[in-house]
Design a protein around this motif. Structure first.
Motif, PDB file in Angstrom:
ATOM      1  N   GLU A   2      -0.149  -6.685  -2.013  1.00 18.47           N
ATOM      2  CA  GLU A   2       0.347  -5.469  -1.944  1.00 18.47           C
ATOM      3  C   GLU A   2       0.994  -4.690  -0.710  1.00 18.47           C
ATOM      4  O   GLU A   2       0.686  -5.041   0.304  1.00 18.47           O
ATOM      5  N   VAL A   6       1.892   0.545  -1.500  1.00 17.87           N
ATOM      6  CA  VAL A   6       0.866   0.500  -2.505  1.00 17.87           C
ATOM      7  C   VAL A   6      -0.547   0.802  -2.172  1.00 17.87           C
ATOM      8  O   VAL A   6      -1.380   1.356  -2.700  1.00 17.87           O
ATOM      9  N   GLN A   7      -0.793  -0.068  -0.855  1.00  9.97           N
ATOM     10  CA  GLN A   7      -2.120  -0.107  -0.565  1.00  9.97           C
ATOM     11  C   GLN A   7      -2.722   1.341  -0.056  1.00  9.97           C
ATOM     12  O   GLN A   7      -3.643   1.852  -0.329  1.00  9.97           O
TER      13      GLN A   7
END
Lengths: 415, 415
Positions: A2, A6-7
């Motif tokens: 990711e 996103v993380q």
């Protein structure tokens, strides 16, 4: 694997679920810890800031930009002070907005709740990093911040210090995150992460705001673009009009609530400009006027492009209008729904202006410069909304919450 | 040449500026005229509807769809009756939300105002055309409607009749417009007309909603997607739980507030299913269960896909959970923030559920089916918001207004 966007958004959502449940003393403890950490880490913050400053000088950015980027011990103390002021503000979460019982004896309670994860996209001022983070925390939200690349070292250091404060208060540090990779593709990704991000707020110039509004598929709030007008009516107190016009243009021209265009009723144009022009000349304001205004001694001509321009500088366009209707039509065509003012002693004209102008803040006999969270009594603000949905005008803590309905029954079913 | 979307949105904005200024009696006069016009034009409306019905039969659409599309004299009378009910609702515009004086003696009044132009994108039910138009009118807004192509003749006729009512009340007919060209490109254009459109609301299935949310650059409100759960706690009154579960699933399975997944605490699984299954069998509900549920006599297995599915039909997935925490985790993962219910006699468990579930409506001991404008006492609704910004849950007239600040001064400038 990711991406960083996103993380960090995913971890922020996890943290948001914790932050949504904590009580006011816990939030305030975290804010106090953040204020303390900022003051304890002055040297660390200044060292990081120096890297940004050196890179900026090499790239040759303007003095004004350089000043916005600069941290000093006094500015860091002011940041910590700002955080402590947010401690004093009322917690906007858990307030009962209304409650009632239905005909079927369901008891419905409408109660405020945090939004969740807020993405804030902003430009070079590092103090925005701290303001945004603590307003989100006080309202029970997590945030993912993305500042300008020119402030990346300062912002990274500030967010580390804020997270240290969160840890000290035993709260999840992922509640405040910064995109450290300043690749634009990551911003676009962040703005479309509907699974994790509940709201996006842009803070900065028109280009940034348009990028966010055009790119985001998460809900977003358009902020800050301000082409504000002052209309001097034929029934104006001309000395008051001079004071208000000067203040609206000169007191802080770079802000969104500063005046860009002055509209003057033709009947008082000559006597009014006779009073106003010397004042603005002393203030070193460049004036661009229509033909009638030029006939009163203004040298530069205003073109249609001027009516559409947010100068954010000591430049003012002046237009003559034959009537209130013409002033309203100009504001309707060129205004950005931010702040609009009339100067008049005629109550009927004032009421028509208040009724007809479609803007977040409509003023009678006061400067447009008052559109601001502190001036309105809201305390610190996270921006000024120029859209109509959710929140309009200065966005204090109440702009960062939603609500839910809690319904208590005794086995009711719907027939 | 401008497209139909641009033309109608532009004219709607012009009409919206008139509608924003009219008083309640004028609005109600227009609504009464619309109700009358609908009743007078029954034959015209039925003729238009017949064209849609014939085309639909040729294309072979389902019985359920055909029923939704059908107009009858009784349905048209019901539409007119619905319009007259909106006359009875309070005008949401011009309400003073709050007012205060600042330290600097500025008098600030926060007052509700219309949003402007609302774009409503919906599917085949023609009654939405009338509902949407009259709710927008009562809240001082103009609307641009875009219905499904299968109802184009019905919708065109309905909008003509509504505009006839507007003319009869001397209001601008452009306040209610319909895109008659059903080309999808026009919808996309409408959803990006930030200059003219203030809000977009999709009404329909998940595909339509996602298209609007992904395409719109105008602010929009996500509506209606509902994967609702009922959690039967170990401390539940099992007979009450049976009644609520049956009602939530069976009373109107096609609606967004119907239950899709039933969560059952393991400690009461056997005695509860023994009571529930015969009831649901009688109701012809297809049940899909996890292993424990299958061990109680359910034949079909539920897969992970079932937890993600809004059936909108007489199908129910049932899952066993070991604890309240597990129920909360399931709802967090698969819920759509619409309506969630717990059945329990344990007040502490109920309060935890109310506190922890992140949804527009959270119920204790009542059916999820109550999430509805009429049931909440809001009157007619324009949809149910599943997002957190601006409005959450049933959207009545108050969801269709914004506000502005009116500020009265005596010459104040900002220091």
């Amino acid at each position: 694997m990711e991406s960083e966007a996103v993380q960090k958004a995913r971890l922020a959502q996890r943290a948001a679920r914790v932050l949504a449940q904590i009580d006011t003393p816990q939030k305030n403890k975290a804010l106090a810890a953040i204020a303390d950490a900022l003051e304890q880490q002055v040297d660390y913050l200044l060292t990081a800031n120096r890297k940004d400053m050196e890179a900026a000088k090499i790239r040759g950015i303007s003095e004004a930009m350089l000043d916005r980027l600069t941290l000093t011990p006094a500015r860091i103390r002011a940041m910590a002070e700002g955080v402590r002021q947010v401690v004093q503000l009322q917690d906007p979460v858990g307030k009962i907005v209304s409650s009632w019982e239905t005909d079927g004896h369901l008891k419905i309670t409408k109660v405020t709740v945090p939004l969740g994860v807020i993405a804030i996209i902003f430009e070079s001022r590092p103090n925005v990093t701290v303001d945004a983070a603590v307003l989100c925390l006080k309202s029970g939200n997590a945030c993912v911040l993305r500042g300008g690349s020119e402030a990346i070292h300062s912002n990274t250091a500030l967010v580390r210090v804020i997270r240290q404060g969160l840890r000290a208060a035993a709260l999840p540090e992922d509640g405040v995150a910064l995109l450290e990779n300043t690749d634009r593709a990551l911003v676009k990704e962040l703005l479309t992460l509907r699974k994790y991000v509940d709201l996006a707020i842009p803070r900065g110039g028109a280009g940034l705001i348009q990028m966010v509004v055009q790119t985001a598929t998460v809900p977003c709030i358009e902020t800050g673009s301000g082409i504000c007008h002052v209309y001097v009516d034929k029934a104006a107190d001309l000395d008051m009009a001079v004071r208000i016009a000067e203040n609206a243009k000169v007191s802080r021209p770079s802000t969104c609530n500063a005046m860009e265009t002055l509209l003057v009723h033709k009947d008082i144009l000559q006597p009014f400009l006779k009073k106003l022009l010397p004042v603005l000349q002393k203030d070193r304001v460049t004036i661009r006027g229509d033909r009638e205004v030029q006939a009163c001694g203004v040298m530069e001509a205003a073109t249609e492009q001027d009516w559409r321009t947010e100068y954010n500088a000591l430049i003012l366009s002046v237009k003559t209008v034959p009537s209130l209707e013409a002033a309203l039509a100009h504001i309707q065509q060129y205004g950005t729904h931010h702040s609009e003012a009339i100067v008049t002693t005629d109550k009927k004209t004032a009421d028509l202006f208040l009724q007809r102008v479609d803007a977040a803040a409509v003023y009678v006999n006061a400067s447009t410069r008052f559109t601001d969270g502190f001036e309105f009594g809201f305390g610190a603000e996270i921006g000024i909304s120029t859209q109509k949905l959710h929140v309009r005008g200065p966005m204090g803590l109440e702009a960062l919450v939603s609500y839910k309905y809690r319904i208590q029954g005794q086995g009711q079913i719907r027939l």
